[in-house]
Design an enzyme around this catalytic site. Structure first.
Site, short mmCIF file in Angstrom:
data_model
loop_
_atom_site.label_atom_id
_atom_site.label_comp_id
_atom_site.label_asym_id
_atom_site.label_seq_id
_atom_site.Cartn_x
_atom_site.Cartn_y
_atom_site.Cartn_z
CB CYS A 197 2.82 0.10 -6.54
SG CYS A 197 3.07 -1.54 -6.99
CD GLU B 163 4.60 -3.59 -3.83
OE1 GLU B 163 5.01 -2.49 -4.19
OE2 GLU B 163 3.73 -3.90 -4.65
CD GLU C 41 2.58 5.46 -5.85
OE1 GLU C 41 2.70 4.38 -6.55
OE2 GLU C 41 2.50 5.65 -4.70
CB ALA D 230 1.06 7.53 4.32
CB THR D 231 -0.80 2.98 5.39
OG1 THR D 231 -1.62 3.87 4.83
CG2 THR D 231 -1.08 1.84 6.08
N GLY D 232 2.57 2.56 5.32
CA GLY D 232 3.68 1.65 5.56
C GLY D 232 4.67 1.97 6.70
N GLY E 228 0.82 -1.49 -0.08
CA GLY E 228 -0.22 -0.13 -0.07
C GLY E 228 0.92 1.26 0.03
CB SER E 229 -0.13 4.54 0.76
OG SER E 229 -0.33 4.52 2.17
#
Length: 477
Positions: free
Chosen positions: A285, A251, A381, A232-234, A229-230
């Site tokens: 991505c 990822e 992105e 920010a969340t990662g 995912g993003s």
């Protein structure tokens, strides 16, 4: 008519009524909901983690051939539901039919690949020669334990297969949190688990929003986290996992280049450029959203792109189209924000630049020319069908510009001389580079990036190793 699925939580080998909030599944071509489902609760997460821990001891010791049989059962179950799943992908994700077919084929192939891999002995790493003849060594891969798998909305079924297949193959049990936007397709894994008799607790599916994923990370039984995912969340997931020193696979995002060398065939380059940024409406991505083209052929390539894009059919996936809508309203609005930024920066728009087509979440295929390196459209992105173009002179300048990014997930190189194109590919900092080919991904390959694009690898042997620790055993010779 909107239907409601109340039994959307898969736990202990069967579906249960969800006691969390109701969520709508939305058709992005119309903006209308077509189904509702009930989400999981924090108590469900606790129960699932406890169930996964109970099942782990037996599942990890199951003969590899038996685990492989279950993996092939998932592949066959997906295959048997092919038409229904393709239709659901078109309706819930906005994918054209050909894209939905590719997705399903990828998921099926992934389960079969990992079944073959572990049945072929991949978990036994063999003997190790030691410097003292009085001792003998051998190495094996042992599963980490219950794994938390958190997957995104852009490729349901596929990203889940990339995580679930190697996790189960390695001997891990799994808690799966699908995206709240595309949950319905992921529930098929619970249906198949029931059909093939997967032991209770080996797989749980917990629909819901971010709080469900956070609770999974907090569960003391979890021993591995895998997220797509993003960034920010990662970042938040990595921080939460660090509290317990959990191994993490991330990822994340990309801002991938497509480098077109001066000896490239123009039509081939135009085809690869369009495929790299407009597939899945740019919601990928690895989208090659930065076109770096040698000035010797830039004008010819730009003209070919304009001609090709004008012929693209954009619309409802039920028709004959090349590109559908973006999957969510929020993502459509995010992309529109970048288009407004482009206007404020005075960027030269070759085509597109607006949303389109009524109530659906559509963005026109968009190309901006000579985008400054300082622009947000070049650096960030976007996750939509937006291409930024820059001209360069010579291979050295192209390589430097390709690598001048915070990301390093993927890249494409297009050139007439294969040796020259491969030499450029060797110098690009990216986890996967395509040379003169579309973005084809096989289960046998490797997927993951450098720099801010993440940690770890999926697919191939690396994907299996992501769910297992290397154990060395030393004995007298």
């Amino acid at each position: 008519m909107t239907e409601t699925r109340t039994d959307a939580v898969f736990l202990n080998g069967r579906f249960h009524p969800g006691k969390g909030a109701l969520r709508d599944a939305v058709n992005p071509a119309t903006g209308e909901g077509f189904a509702r489902f009930a989400t999981a609760t924090l108590d469900d997460v606790t129960a699932a983690a406890e169930s996964a821990e109970r099942a782990f001891g037996t599942w990890r010791r199951l003969p590899v051939a038996e685990r492989a049989r279950f993996l092939r059962g998932f592949a066959s179950g997906l295959e048997a539901r092919q038409e229904a799943l393709i239709a659901l992908q078109m309706r819930n994700n906005g994918k054209p039919r050909f894209e939905a077919e590719i997705d399903l084929g990828d998921a099926i192939a992934c389960f079969r690949y990992y079944a073959d891999l572990v049945e072929g002995g991949a978990l036994d790493r063999g003997r190790v020669v030691l410097p003292d003849d009085g001792f003998s060594g051998r190495q094996v891969l042992e599963p980490y334990g219950p794994a938390a798998l958190i997957v995104p909305w852009n490729f349901p079924l596929v990203t889940t297969a990339w995580k679930l297949a190697p996790a189960l193959a390695a001997g891990c049990t799994a808690l799966l949190k699908p995206s709240e936007f595309t949950t319905l397709a992921e529930l098929v894994y619970g249906e198949i688990a029931q059909e093939i008799g997967l032991p209770e607790g080996v797989l749980s599916i917990l629909p819901g929003e971010g709080a469900i994923g956070a609770a999974m990370l907090d569960a003391p039984q979890i021993r591995k986290v895998s997220f797509t995912g993003s960034n920010a969340t990662g970042t938040r997931i990595m921080g939460a996992a660090a509290k317990r020193l959990l191994p993490v696979s991330l990822e994340l995002g990309g801002k991938s280049p497509i480098v077109v060398l001066p000896d490239a065939d123009i039509e081939t380059a135009a085809e690869l450029v369009c495929g790299g940024v407009f597939f899945n409406a740019g919601q990928i991505c690895s989208a090659t959203s930065r076109l770096i083209v040698d000035e010797a052929i830039a004008d010819d390539l730009i003209a070919a792109l304009r001609t090709r894009i004008r012929k693209m059919a954009v619309g409802d996936p039920r028709g004959e189209i090349d590109m559908g809508p973006l999957t969510t309203m929020a993502q459509r609005d995010k992309v529109l924000g970048y288009l407004l930024t482009a206007r404020s920066e005075g960027l030269d728009c070759l085509c597109g630049g607006t949303g389109a087509m009524g109530s659906g979440f559509f963005i026109e295929p968009t190309v901006y020319l000579d985008v400054p390196e300082t622009s947000a459209l070049w650096r960030e992105e976007i996750f939509g069908p937006v291409l930024s173009v820059r001209r360069v002179k010579g291979d050295e300048a192209a390589i430097a510009l390709a690598n001048a990014t915070d990301y390093g997930l993927a890249a494409t190189v297009v050139g007439g001389d294969p040796a020259r194109a491969n030499a450029v590919a060797d110098r690009i900092d990216a986890g996967h580079v395509w040379v003169n080919t579309p973005q084809i991904i096989f289960p046998e390959t490797s997927w993951g990036g450098f720099k801010a694009s993440g940690i770890g690898r999926e697919l191939g042997f690396g994907g299996l190793q992501g769910y297992a620790a290397l154990k060395h055993i030393t004995t007298p010779a």
